[in-house]
Write a protein that holds these residues in place. Sequence first.
Motif, PDB file in Angstrom:
ATOM      1  N   THR A   3       0.852  -1.188   0.000  1.00 17.37           N
ATOM      2  CA  THR A   3       0.000   0.000   0.000  1.00 17.37           C
ATOM      3  C   THR A   3       0.887   1.237   0.000  1.00 17.37           C
ATOM      4  OG1 THR A   3      -0.112   0.187   2.407  1.00 17.37           O
ATOM      5  CG2 THR A   3      -1.809  -1.154   1.338  1.00 17.37           C
ATOM      6  N   THR A  27     -15.323   3.686   0.710  1.00 16.81           N
ATOM      7  CA  THR A  27     -14.880   2.306   0.561  1.00 16.81           C
ATOM      8  C   THR A  27     -13.833   2.227  -0.543  1.00 16.81           C
ATOM      9  OG1 THR A  27     -16.623   1.736  -1.025  1.00 16.81           O
ATOM     10  CG2 THR A  27     -17.102   1.340   1.305  1.00 16.81           C
ATOM     11  N   ASN A  28     -12.983   1.211  -0.461  1.00 13.41           N
ATOM     12  CA  ASN A  28     -12.015   0.920  -1.509  1.00 13.41           C
ATOM     13  C   ASN A  28     -12.133  -0.560  -1.838  1.00 13.41           C
ATOM     14  OD1 ASN A  28      -9.944   0.809  -3.318  1.00 13.41           O
ATOM     15  ND2 ASN A  28      -8.337   1.418  -1.898  1.00 13.41           N
ATOM     16  N   ASN A  29     -12.467  -0.854  -3.076  1.00  9.54           N
ATOM     17  CA  ASN A  29     -12.683  -2.233  -3.527  1.00  9.54           C
ATOM     18  C   ASN A  29     -13.705  -2.956  -2.648  1.00  9.54           C
ATOM     19  OD1 ASN A  29     -10.797  -1.745  -5.518  1.00  9.54           O
ATOM     20  ND2 ASN A  29      -9.118  -2.653  -4.389  1.00  9.54           N
ATOM     21  N   GLY A  30     -14.733  -2.214  -2.208  1.00  9.49           N
ATOM     22  CA  GLY A  30     -15.811  -2.796  -1.416  1.00  9.49           C
ATOM     23  C   GLY A  30     -15.556  -2.869   0.077  1.00  9.49           C
ATOM     24  N   ASN A  31     -14.371  -2.506   0.524  1.00 11.84           N
ATOM     25  CA  ASN A  31     -14.034  -2.548   1.955  1.00 11.84           C
ATOM     26  C   ASN A  31     -14.111  -1.155   2.566  1.00 11.84           C
ATOM     27  OD1 ASN A  31     -13.288  -5.384   1.972  1.00 11.84           O
ATOM     28  ND2 ASN A  31     -11.508  -4.755   0.788  1.00 11.84           N
ATOM     29  N   LEU A  58      -3.950   0.620  -2.665  1.00 11.70           N
ATOM     30  CA  LEU A  58      -3.369  -0.702  -2.866  1.00 11.70           C
ATOM     31  C   LEU A  58      -2.573  -0.721  -4.163  1.00 11.70           C
ATOM     32  CD1 LEU A  58      -6.656  -2.669  -2.123  1.00 11.70           C
ATOM     33  CD2 LEU A  58      -4.830  -2.128  -0.508  1.00 11.70           C
ATOM     34  N   ALA A  61      -5.449  -2.076  -8.943  1.00 15.09           N
ATOM     35  CA  ALA A  61      -6.710  -1.330  -9.064  1.00 15.09           C
ATOM     36  C   ALA A  61      -7.256  -0.907  -7.709  1.00 15.09           C
ATOM     37  CB  ALA A  61      -7.748  -2.175  -9.784  1.00 15.09           C
ATOM     38  N   ASN A  62      -7.774   0.327  -7.652  1.00 14.34           N
ATOM     39  CA  ASN A  62      -8.455   0.862  -6.483  1.00 14.34           C
ATOM     40  C   ASN A  62      -9.789   1.431  -6.953  1.00 14.34           C
ATOM     41  OD1 ASN A  62      -6.443   1.174  -3.945  1.00 14.34           O
ATOM     42  ND2 ASN A  62      -5.320   1.293  -5.875  1.00 14.34           N
ATOM     43  N   ASN A  63     -10.894   0.867  -6.458  1.00 10.97           N
ATOM     44  CA  ASN A  63     -12.228   1.325  -6.811  1.00 10.97           C
ATOM     45  C   ASN A  63     -12.797   2.038  -5.595  1.00 10.97           C
ATOM     46  OD1 ASN A  63     -14.757   1.757  -7.824  1.00 10.97           O
ATOM     47  ND2 ASN A  63     -15.356  -0.394  -7.838  1.00 10.97           N
ATOM     48  N   SER A  65     -15.310   4.498  -3.545  1.00  9.50           N
ATOM     49  CA  SER A  65     -16.727   4.827  -3.611  1.00  9.50           C
ATOM     50  C   SER A  65     -17.119   5.616  -2.366  1.00  9.50           C
ATOM     51  CB  SER A  65     -17.542   3.535  -3.698  1.00  9.50           C
ATOM     52  OG  SER A  65     -18.911   3.812  -3.709  1.00  9.50           O
TER      53      SER A  65
END
Length: 85
Positions: A3, A27-31, A58, A61-63, A65
């Motif tokens: 990270t 959130t990042n990648n759902g977490n 990370l 990829a970082n998603n 939200s």
Amino acid sequence: GATHDAVLKIRYSQGLTPSGTTRAELTNNGNAVCVIEFHDTGSENSDWTELEVPVKLLSGANNLSIRILDKKGPSIDSISIRSTR
């Protein structure tokens, strides 16, 4: 995975709310990462301010939200990410 530290900068405006703030979950990648508090700026869509939120990105990829937790959220004009390494 590895990270690195970064800052999420959010430019927003928000009219007056009963509590003076609106909460949102980042959130990042759902977490879940954290809960952000958007403070009232005075007038929606005219009194803009910036909020900086420290985040850990990370490798790969970082998603990211943002989900509003209260009834109404702020008007978001822009979001940028700056690495701090």
